[in-house]
Scaffold this active site. Sequence first.
Site, mmCIF file in Angstrom:
data_model
loop_
_atom_site.group_PDB
_atom_site.id
_atom_site.type_symbol
_atom_site.label_atom_id
_atom_site.label_comp_id
_atom_site.label_asym_id
_atom_site.label_seq_id
_atom_site.Cartn_x
_atom_site.Cartn_y
_atom_site.Cartn_z
ATOM 1 N N ALA A 60 -121.665 -69.934 13.584
ATOM 2 C CA ALA A 60 -123.050 -69.854 13.124
ATOM 3 C C ALA A 60 -123.165 -69.659 11.619
ATOM 4 O O ALA A 60 -123.992 -70.300 10.962
ATOM 5 C CB ALA A 60 -123.780 -68.741 13.861
ATOM 6 N N PHE A 61 -122.373 -68.770 11.043
ATOM 7 C CA PHE A 61 -122.477 -68.501 9.613
ATOM 8 C C PHE A 61 -122.240 -69.769 8.798
ATOM 9 O O PHE A 61 -122.936 -70.027 7.812
ATOM 10 C CB PHE A 61 -121.474 -67.415 9.208
ATOM 11 C CG PHE A 61 -121.585 -67.012 7.762
ATOM 12 C CD1 PHE A 61 -122.657 -66.258 7.319
ATOM 13 C CD2 PHE A 61 -120.625 -67.399 6.847
ATOM 14 C CE1 PHE A 61 -122.776 -65.886 5.984
ATOM 15 C CE2 PHE A 61 -120.724 -67.033 5.513
ATOM 16 C CZ PHE A 61 -121.805 -66.275 5.073
ATOM 17 N N GLU A 62 -121.299 -70.570 9.213
ATOM 18 C CA GLU A 62 -120.952 -71.782 8.482
ATOM 19 C C GLU A 62 -121.968 -72.908 8.648
ATOM 20 O O GLU A 62 -121.959 -73.870 7.881
ATOM 21 C CB GLU A 62 -119.553 -72.262 8.886
ATOM 22 C CG GLU A 62 -118.438 -71.331 8.460
ATOM 23 C CD GLU A 62 -118.257 -70.108 9.357
ATOM 24 O OE1 GLU A 62 -117.580 -69.165 8.918
ATOM 25 O OE2 GLU A 62 -118.783 -70.115 10.494
ATOM 26 N N THR A 90 -122.677 -53.842 17.618
ATOM 27 C CA THR A 90 -123.169 -53.355 16.326
ATOM 28 C C THR A 90 -124.374 -54.184 15.895
ATOM 29 O O THR A 90 -124.814 -55.075 16.625
ATOM 30 C CB THR A 90 -122.068 -53.461 15.254
ATOM 31 O OG1 THR A 90 -121.825 -54.855 14.999
ATOM 32 C CG2 THR A 90 -120.786 -52.772 15.705
ATOM 33 N N HIS A 92 -124.315 -56.331 13.535
ATOM 34 C CA HIS A 92 -123.800 -57.505 12.827
ATOM 35 C C HIS A 92 -124.610 -58.766 13.133
ATOM 36 O O HIS A 92 -124.846 -59.592 12.239
ATOM 37 C CB HIS A 92 -122.321 -57.727 13.183
ATOM 38 C CG HIS A 92 -121.732 -58.936 12.551
ATOM 39 N ND1 HIS A 92 -121.471 -59.010 11.199
ATOM 40 C CD2 HIS A 92 -121.362 -60.133 13.067
ATOM 41 C CE1 HIS A 92 -120.960 -60.199 10.913
ATOM 42 N NE2 HIS A 92 -120.880 -60.897 12.025
ATOM 43 N N ARG A 131 -132.907 -70.659 26.501
ATOM 44 C CA ARG A 131 -133.539 -71.286 25.342
ATOM 45 C C ARG A 131 -132.844 -72.571 24.896
ATOM 46 O O ARG A 131 -133.260 -73.191 23.923
ATOM 47 C CB ARG A 131 -133.589 -70.283 24.197
ATOM 48 C CG ARG A 131 -134.608 -69.186 24.464
ATOM 49 C CD ARG A 131 -134.370 -67.934 23.650
ATOM 50 N NE ARG A 131 -135.411 -66.940 23.904
ATOM 51 C CZ ARG A 131 -135.469 -66.162 24.968
ATOM 52 N NH1 ARG A 131 -134.547 -66.251 25.904
ATOM 53 N NH2 ARG A 131 -136.440 -65.284 25.122
#
Length: 174
Positions: A60-62, A90, A92, A131
């Site tokens: 996801a971050f990339e 957490t 995050h 979703r």
Amino acid sequence: MASDPAGRDGGRAEGGPLAGVHVGIVLSERDEASARLADAAERWLRGEGAGVSRHPAPAAFEVAQLAGWLADSGRVDGIVACASIVKGETSHDRHLAEAVTTGLLEIAVRTRIPVGNAVLTVDNPEQADARSGGARGNRGEDAARAVAGLLRARKRLGGRPALDLGPVSAPRGG
């Protein structure tokens, strides 16, 4: 679905309201929900006559980083970003979701290329399933529709603004 990540033709359907438009789909390779989001976006866009290319990112971050590179390449008229961020033990996930969403918005504003956000932030995999084609629909198709809506709005406003606006003038007298 087959696609042409190297070119702009993307196997366009004949005619349709998005004929002549090419949309890149950037998706996380980490989970099945992302693939379902991308599949729905691609299906809808092709049905409207758009060319489509798929661009997998490691996670996801990339997705935001790859979307930025794709926008800068000049090869697409719009982008749909697909990923699923599932809550862990957490906070995050919230930081990650905020970073990705902010990155996608910055890309859209900076490049003036519409970016559809199909990045899910969910508590568990079941919510991601709901979703990405389940009981809650498919956010990938929703994001593709949003990109198409922005492309239509930009056309009504007089076409695509120039991407090179020239240098910013420094204030005088100072």
